[in-house]
Design an enzyme around this catalytic site. Structure first.
Site, short mmCIF file in Angstrom:
data_model
loop_
_atom_site.label_atom_id
_atom_site.label_comp_id
_atom_site.label_asym_id
_atom_site.label_seq_id
_atom_site.Cartn_x
_atom_site.Cartn_y
_atom_site.Cartn_z
N ASP A 12 -8.12 -5.65 0.19
CA ASP A 12 -8.25 -6.32 -0.80
C ASP A 12 -8.04 -7.72 -0.77
O ASP A 12 -8.37 -8.55 -1.54
CB ASP A 12 -7.83 -5.75 -2.18
CG ASP A 12 -8.65 -4.53 -2.57
OD1 ASP A 12 -9.77 -4.21 -2.24
OD2 ASP A 12 -8.22 -3.55 -3.02
N HIS A 67 1.00 -1.23 -0.03
CA HIS A 67 0.10 -0.18 -0.04
C HIS A 67 0.73 1.16 0.05
O HIS A 67 2.06 1.21 0.79
CB HIS A 67 -0.95 -0.05 1.30
CG HIS A 67 -2.05 0.97 1.17
ND1 HIS A 67 -2.02 2.14 1.40
CD2 HIS A 67 -3.29 0.64 0.63
CE1 HIS A 67 -3.26 2.75 0.84
NE2 HIS A 67 -3.94 1.75 0.61
N1 CMC Z 1 3.90 -7.74 -4.88
C1 CMC Z 1 5.58 -7.46 -5.02
N2 CMC Z 1 6.27 -6.38 -4.86
C2 CMC Z 1 5.54 -5.14 -4.58
C3 CMC Z 1 4.24 -5.15 -4.44
C4 CMC Z 1 3.28 -6.48 -4.55
N3 CMC Z 1 2.15 -6.45 -4.43
N4 CMC Z 1 3.84 -3.83 -3.88
C5 CMC Z 1 4.98 -3.25 -3.95
N5 CMC Z 1 6.12 -3.88 -4.44
C6 CMC Z 1 7.69 -3.56 -4.48
C7 CMC Z 1 7.85 -2.73 -5.64
O1 CMC Z 1 8.39 -3.77 -6.79
C8 CMC Z 1 9.01 -1.70 -5.30
O2 CMC Z 1 9.95 -2.97 -5.10
P1 CMC Z 1 11.49 -2.01 -5.23
O3 CMC Z 1 11.78 -0.87 -4.36
O4 CMC Z 1 12.59 -3.08 -5.34
O5 CMC Z 1 11.42 -1.48 -6.85
C9 CMC Z 1 8.57 -1.61 -3.81
O6 CMC Z 1 7.53 -2.71 -3.26
C10 CMC Z 1 7.64 -0.34 -3.48
O7 CMC Z 1 6.63 -0.42 -4.56
P2 CMC Z 1 6.01 0.83 -5.20
O8 CMC Z 1 4.97 0.38 -6.31
O9 CMC Z 1 6.83 1.85 -5.34
O10 CMC Z 1 4.90 1.22 -4.25
P3 CMC Z 1 3.50 2.30 -4.59
O11 CMC Z 1 3.11 2.84 -3.32
O12 CMC Z 1 3.73 3.08 -5.74
O13 CMC Z 1 2.32 1.07 -4.81
C11 CMC Z 1 0.61 -0.47 -4.67
C12 CMC Z 1 1.35 0.67 -4.12
C13 CMC Z 1 -0.60 -0.71 -3.72
C14 CMC Z 1 0.20 0.00 -6.06
C15 CMC Z 1 1.48 -1.65 -4.81
O14 CMC Z 1 1.85 -2.12 -3.58
C16 CMC Z 1 0.64 -2.85 -5.61
O15 CMC Z 1 0.90 -2.71 -6.54
N6 CMC Z 1 0.01 -3.52 -4.79
C17 CMC Z 1 -0.73 -4.61 -5.46
C18 CMC Z 1 -2.13 -3.98 -5.85
C19 CMC Z 1 -3.15 -3.90 -4.94
O16 CMC Z 1 -3.21 -4.95 -3.90
N7 CMC Z 1 -3.93 -2.71 -4.87
C20 CMC Z 1 -4.72 -2.53 -3.69
C21 CMC Z 1 -4.29 -1.20 -2.84
S1 CMC Z 1 -5.45 -1.14 -1.41
C22 CMC Z 1 -6.88 -0.68 -2.13
C23 CMC Z 1 -6.91 0.79 -2.57
O17 CMC Z 1 -6.55 1.42 -1.87
O18 CMC Z 1 -7.44 1.00 -3.66
#
Ligand code: CMC
Length: 426
Positions: free
Chosen positions: A363, A306
């Site tokens: 989720d 998140h």
């Molecule tokens: N699985 C594997 N690696 C992950 C994941 C994941 N679900 N989420 C983040 N990472 C890694 C990412 O690859 C990155 O690694 P590195 O630093 O080595 O490059 C690090 O963690 C930081 O990730 P980010 O993409 O920069 O983080 P963000 O804050 O931009 O993204 C997120 C947040 C929710 C989009 C992401 O965690 C994700 O894609 N999660 C899966 C989708 C999901 O469950 N979404 C629902 C969110 S809760 C409901 C809502 O609020 O809508």
């Protein structure tokens, strides 16, 4: 707010003094509003360090895993309140007394009829359209009905819009579902609860008496409460951005629905269930964990991670308990639950997820509950949209109440410098 100062020096120039703003729970934010006039802009793609507004509605402490609606902890609301009471709290800031609650409920149920033209719009869609696409179009279409008669600058009109949307969102959502199955539309009943009506409108048959299952009704009510608001997430920021131009609120809501649909946001519940089904058995989990960690693989663990929570999402904890209750009550197979729990356990003990502070989010378990209730995965994000409608409207109202300022971010231009134009098609 108690103001302190910060000083910014760029390349040894005269220091720029900035106010340090303090939120009511202690967050510190630099007030950079004067920077633009001095020739500087801040660069923050994805708004990882930028507050776009001030708000009194919802508070999140991502490090501690805290979520408060108007100061009330989410677990207390999920266990002791109901969705409509939470709507009242989000919209008006205080808990209603019994009289206020019944009045509010009555003013929502008053709008339990959808304009007939909306039916015609729905009937133009292919039966196999994704329900989020249909919902997006239908909410936008409400602007064709409520435009001339609604003035966004009038508080009473904004309040009326809130109640209209709370009443009509579940009707439109269930219509999308029934339309895709060729079933006749069902309207809500004043004697059913908000969650009970969603089950009734989705699953009843016009010729049979429908009895709402109280366990499922309570579970759905909790799911609605848990999803009701989450401060400046993508869809809420969308409604604030679109609404900041003074646009019609129904088109603003359509934009928010569109934003919610993405798999990184509200679409994650559908994607998470599909992922758990694809994993299938606990033996396959290590392979998927490996894929999630592999930088050359686009696969991510859905329902994990998140932007704000760097601790266990407090909503996921409540969701996990509801999940157990519903599965036990329905006596259905628990294969997916087993996969989910083992996956959670293994990920929480894996250095990749520990170092990045990736925990289950709201989720992770919601899809399993919704599926057990008989709701198809394509409708999961629609249920999320019904729940989040109140958050969207509360923010839209708050923004209007405080006076509109059109959203207009700046950019860091990295394109060509000035060059002369010579047409190549002459
Ligand atoms: N699985 C594997 N690696 C992950 C994941 C994941 N679900 N989420 C983040 N990472 C890694 C990412 O690859 C990155 O690694 P590195 O630093 O080595 O490059 C690090 O963690 C930081 O990730 P980010 O993409 O920069 O983080 P963000 O804050 O931009 O993204 C997120 C947040 C929710 C989009 C992401 O965690 C994700 O894609 N999660 C899966 C989708 C999901 O469950 N979404 C629902 C969110 S809760 C409901 C809502 O609020 O809508």
């Amino acid at each position: 707010m108690d103001k302190k100062k910060a000083t910014l020096t760029v390349d040894g120039t005269v220091p720029i003094e900035l106010d340090v703003l303090r939120g009511s729970l202690g967050q510190k934010e630099l007030d950079i509003r004067t920077l633009g006039a001095q020739g500087y802009f801040t660069f923050d793609p994805g708004f990882t360090s930028t507050a776009s507004c001030q708000s009194k509605i919802t508070y999140i402490d991502g490090d501690q895993g805290v979520l408060l609606y108007r100061g009330f902890p989410i677990d207390q609301l999920a266990l002791n309140s109901n969705y409509l009471e939470v709507c009242y709290i989000l919209l008006y800031g205080e808990t209603p007394n019994l009289d206020q609650f019944y009045k509010f409920q009555g003013s929502v149920t008053n709008h339990f009829v959808l304009h007939e033209q909306i039916h015609h719009i729905l009937r133009g869609f292919c039966r196999n359209s994704h329900p989020m696409a249909m919902l997006c179009a239908m909410t936008g279409a409400l602007a064709t009905i409520y435009h001339d008669s609604m003035d966004v600058n009038r508080k009473t009109h904004r309040d009326l819009t809130a109640k209209r949307l709370l009443a009509q969102m579940p009707i439109m959502a269930s219509m999308c579902y029934r339309y895709s199955r060729g079933k006749p539309f069902i309207y809500p009943r004043n004697d059913f609860s908000y969650a009970g009506n969603i089950l009734y409108m989705m699953f009843s048959s016009p010729s049979d008496k429908y009895v709402v299952n109280p366990i499922l009704e309570r579970a759905l009510d909790c799911i609605l409460i848990l999803h009701a608001d989450h401060e400046q997430n993508a869809s809420t920021s969308t409604i604030r951005t679109v609404g900041s131009s003074g646009a019609n609120p129904f088109s603003c809501i359509a934009a928010a629905v569109a934003s919610l649909w993405g798999p990184s946001h509200g679409g994650a519940n559908e994607a998470c269930l599909l992922m758990l089904e694809e994993i299938g058995t606990v033996e396959n989990i290590p392979l998927f964990l490996q894929r999630a960690k592999d930088k050359n693989d686009s696969f991510r663990l859905m329902g994990f991670g998140h932007r704000v929570y760097k601790n266990y999402d407090p909503r996921a904890m409540v969701m996990r308990d509801i999940c157990h209750e519903v599965l036990n009550h329905l006596e259905v197979k628990k294969d997916l639950m087993e996969v989910a729990m083992k996956l959670e356990y293994l990920a929480l003990h894996d250095s990749y997820f520990i170092e990045r502070k990736l925990y289950p989010n709201v989720d992770f378990y919601s899809g399993i509950i919704l599926q057990a209730m008989g709701i198809p995965s394509s409708m999961f994000t629609v249920i999320f949209a019904i729940a989040r409608t109140v958050g969207w409207i509360a923010h839209w109202k708050e923004m209007h109440d405080e006076g509109l300022k059109i959203a207009r971010p700046r950019q860091l231009y990295t394109g060509y410098t000035r060059r002369n134009f010579n047409s190549k098609i002459k």
